[in-house]
Structures are given as structure tokens and as C-alpha cells.
Write an enzyme that holds these catalytic residues in place. Structure first.
Site, PDB file in Angstrom:
ATOM      1  CG  ASN A  22      -1.710   1.249   1.391  1.00 14.25           C
ATOM      2  OD1 ASN A  22      -1.842   2.017   0.435  1.00 14.25           O
ATOM      3  ND2 ASN A  22      -2.262   1.472   2.575  1.00 14.25           N
ATOM      4  CD1 TRP A  23       3.314   0.977  -3.053  1.00 11.35           C
ATOM      5  CD2 TRP A  23       3.770   2.433  -4.691  1.00 11.35           C
ATOM      6  NE1 TRP A  23       4.157   0.347  -3.939  1.00 11.35           N
ATOM      7  CE2 TRP A  23       4.446   1.228  -4.962  1.00 11.35           C
ATOM      8  CE3 TRP A  23       3.897   3.486  -5.581  1.00 11.35           C
ATOM      9  CZ2 TRP A  23       5.243   1.043  -6.097  1.00 11.35           C
ATOM     10  CZ3 TRP A  23       4.696   3.310  -6.712  1.00 11.35           C
ATOM     11  CH2 TRP A  23       5.365   2.105  -6.957  1.00 11.35           C
ATOM     12  CE  LYS A  24       0.418   3.363   4.846  1.00 10.80           C
ATOM     13  NZ  LYS A  24       0.088   3.425   6.232  1.00 10.80           N
ATOM     14  CG  HIS A  84      -5.892   1.658   4.916  1.00  8.63           C
ATOM     15  ND1 HIS A  84      -5.465   2.555   5.871  1.00  8.63           N
ATOM     16  CD2 HIS A  84      -4.852   0.793   4.728  1.00  8.63           C
ATOM     17  CE1 HIS A  84      -4.230   2.257   6.230  1.00  8.63           C
ATOM     18  NE2 HIS A  84      -3.834   1.187   5.550  1.00  8.63           N
ATOM     19  CD  GLU A  88      -2.997   5.215   6.665  1.00 10.05           C
ATOM     20  OE1 GLU A  88      -2.954   5.326   5.422  1.00 10.05           O
ATOM     21  OE2 GLU A  88      -2.064   4.712   7.332  1.00 10.05           O
ATOM     22  CD  GLU A  95      -3.650  -2.907   7.000  1.00 11.37           C
ATOM     23  OE1 GLU A  95      -2.536  -3.117   6.555  1.00 11.37           O
ATOM     24  OE2 GLU A  95      -4.290  -1.875   6.787  1.00 11.37           O
ATOM     25  N   GLY A 145       2.004   1.863  10.691  1.00  7.97           N
ATOM     26  CA  GLY A 145       2.924   3.009  10.598  1.00  7.97           C
ATOM     27  C   GLY A 145       3.598   3.373  11.906  1.00  7.97           C
ATOM     28  CB  SER A 181       4.866  -2.058  11.856  1.00 10.80           C
ATOM     29  OG  SER A 181       4.375  -0.755  12.101  1.00 10.80           O
ATOM     30  N   GLY A 211       4.805   1.139   4.674  1.00 15.51           N
ATOM     31  CA  GLY A 211       6.130   1.757   4.561  1.00 15.51           C
ATOM     32  C   GLY A 211       7.168   0.889   3.853  1.00 15.51           C
TER      33      GLY A 211
HETATM   34  C1  PEP Z   1      -0.866  -0.131   5.705  1.00 16.97           C
HETATM   35  O1  PEP Z   1      -0.807   0.993   5.248  1.00 16.97           O
HETATM   36  O2  PEP Z   1      -1.782  -0.864   5.393  1.00 16.97           O
HETATM   37  C2  PEP Z   1       0.190  -0.558   6.622  1.00 16.97           C
HETATM   38  C3  PEP Z   1       0.101  -1.731   7.172  1.00 16.97           C
HETATM   39  O3  PEP Z   1       1.233   0.325   6.834  1.00 16.97           O
HETATM   40  P1  PEP Z   1       2.625  -0.006   7.569  1.00 16.97           P
HETATM   41  O4  PEP Z   1       3.147  -1.302   6.998  1.00 16.97           O
HETATM   42  O5  PEP Z   1       3.499   1.148   7.238  1.00 16.97           O
HETATM   43  O6  PEP Z   1       2.351  -0.144   9.034  1.00 16.97           O
END
Ligand code: PEP
Length: 248
Positions: free
Chosen positions: A9-11, A94, A96, A166, A172, A212, A234
Site C-alpha cells: 500500500n503505497w498510500k 483502510h 486511514e 490491520e 505506521g 509495520s 512503509g
Molecule cells: C498499511 O498501510 O496498510 C500498513 C500496514 O502500513 P505499515 O506497513 O506502514 O504499518
């Protein structure tokens, strides 16, 4: 035997030209037949990413989609626009988007139904907050998210869905869930799918862990019996993603 699915997931990162550079860099590193590999890039880069990934095993996904076909929805992207350019996956719900863009369980369900209608595989996100975990309501909360997300989804559609567990406190933050914590919830999600649809759907559906994930934690997490890969934020923007995909 479920095939693993590892998605990045490049966000809101990378311009279209940076997308080409990163895909060119990651292409050889993520080459494998053992897992499905998906890059979920910003909407403006989808066409560029599809072009850049041609001839590789990388599939391109969107990070969001609206649940109407077309019309006066300024700023939104319709499902038909995604399929027209060859998008195969879409992240739905998601945390976010739930936190910053008022996504709810109900809108998640509408998007999931619309994605299936268009032959796009939804990656349906769920996850508890730190308070919910500390209060001991994680499983109840996740079951509610799953039950609403899957309202009116058929058993055949459910088999092809991807769920990303998640925990919000792990996204993050650098705080990865232990393999035991992640397995416990992913198993509870599979049990919930079995209750709704029966064993065949529960055995077929793929459940990812996200939060993460790094090259160091991937192997233990993805080896759990109910974890079928990961949704990676990330670390999906770095060469490390190659080590995550080839975690064995
Ligand atoms: C995500 O954005 O779905 C995610 C799991 O981010 P990260 O790996 O940075 O925690």
C-alpha cells in the site's frame, strides 16, 4: 492450499514518474510464482503503474473506489474507470480512510458489493484500536466489521475476497503485532466467515496481516496457519519489499 498474497500500500507516496522508477527497481526483487504480488498505488499513477509492470508478476490495485457507477461525485473514482485501465484489486476500508475520510462499515459494504459487481477483488481492511485491544473487545469488534462488510456478498464472491487484518495501533508505528496476536485474530476472522458461509468459503478466503511488517517479521507472521500474506505500507516502498515477498 491458499496462495499467499502480498500487497504493497503505497498510500499518498510517489509521483507517476517516481512510480516507474520504483517499479523498475522492485520488479526483479519481487519476481516469484509462490505468491500473488500487488502494488496499490495512488489513483493518478494507476495507468503508469500498469504500463510499468507489464511482463512482470506485479498486479496493480487501487487504494479506494466509490460505490456509484458515475455522476456528480466530485473527486471520486468509479469502478468502471478502474476496470477500463486493467485494475484488478482495490483496498476497501483502510483505517486511514475510516479515520480521515469518514469511511464506515456501511460504505465499506457498498464498495465491496460494487467491486465484486465489476470483477475487482476487494482487499477488505479491518482492525481494532489500542483502546479496543486493551478493553478486550478486539474479536467482537472485528467480527462486527466483517459481518457488515460481507452483507449480501454471495458465498462464491466471498471465496475470492481478501481480508486484511490491520490492528490500528500497528499501522505506521513500528509496533508489529506478535505472530500469536495476529494468528489469533486471523483465525477468528476465518471462523466468522465459516459461520456466515460455511467451511468451503472459510478455507478459500485469503486473510492478510498488516501493520509495520518488515523483512525481519514477515517470515514468522506469514507462516501462521491462518495468515495468507500481508498488506505492507512503509516497507513496500523500499527494496526490502523484495525480501518480504520472498520471505521463506
Ligand atoms: C498499511 O498501510 O496498510 C500498513 C500496514 O502500513 P505499515 O506497513 O506502514 O504499518
Amino acid at each position: 492450499m491458499r496462495k499467499k498474497i502480498i500487497a504493497g500500500n503505497w498510500k499518498m507516496n510517489k509521483t507517476p514518474s517516481e512510480t516507474v522508477t520504483l517499479i523498475d527497481e522492485l520488479k526483479p526483487l519481487v519476481a516469484t510464482d509462490e505468491a500473488d504480488v500487488v502494488f496499490c498505488v495512488p489513483a493518478v499513477s494507476l495507468t503508469t503503474a500498469i504500463e510499468a509492470a507489464k511482463g512482470s508478476n506485479i498486479q496493480i490495485g487501487a487504494q479506494n473506489m466509490y460505490y456509484e457507477e458515475s455522476g456528480a461525485y466530485t473527486g471520486e473514482v468509479a469502478p468502471g474507470m478502474l476496470t477500463d485501465i486493467g485494475v484488478k484489486y482495490v483496498i476497501v476500508g483502510h483505517s486511514e480512510r475510516r479515520e480521515y475520510f469518514a469511511e464506515t462499515d456501511v460504505t465499506v459494504n457498498k464498495k465491496v458489493l460494487k467491486a465484486f459487481e465489476h470483477g475487482i477483488t476487494p482487499i477488505i481492511c479491518c482492525g481494532e484500536s489500542l483502546t479496543q485491544r486493551e478493553q478486550g473487545v478486539t474479536i467482537d469488534f472485528i467480527r462486527q466489521q466483517i459481518k457488515i462488510a460481507f452483507l449480501n456478498v454471495t458465498p462464491e464472491q466471498a471465496k475470492t475476497a481478501v481480508i486484511a487484518y490491520e490492528p490500528i495501533w500497528a499501522i505506521g508505528t513500528g509496533k508489529v503485532a506478535t505472530a500469536g496476536q495476529a494468528q489469533e485474530v486471523c483465525k477468528a476472522i476465518r471462523d466468522c466467515i465459516a459461520e456466515i458461509y460455511g467451511d468451503a468459503a472459510a478455507v478459500a478466503i485469503r486473510i492478510q496481516y498488516g501493520g509495520s511488517v518488515t523483512a525481519d517479521s514477515a517470515a514468522e507472521l506469514f507462516s501462521q496457519p491462518d495468515i495468507d500474506g500481508g498488506l505492507v505500507g512503509g516497507a513496500s516502498l523500499k527494496p526490502d519489499f523484495g525480501r518480504i515477498v520472498n520471505y521463506k
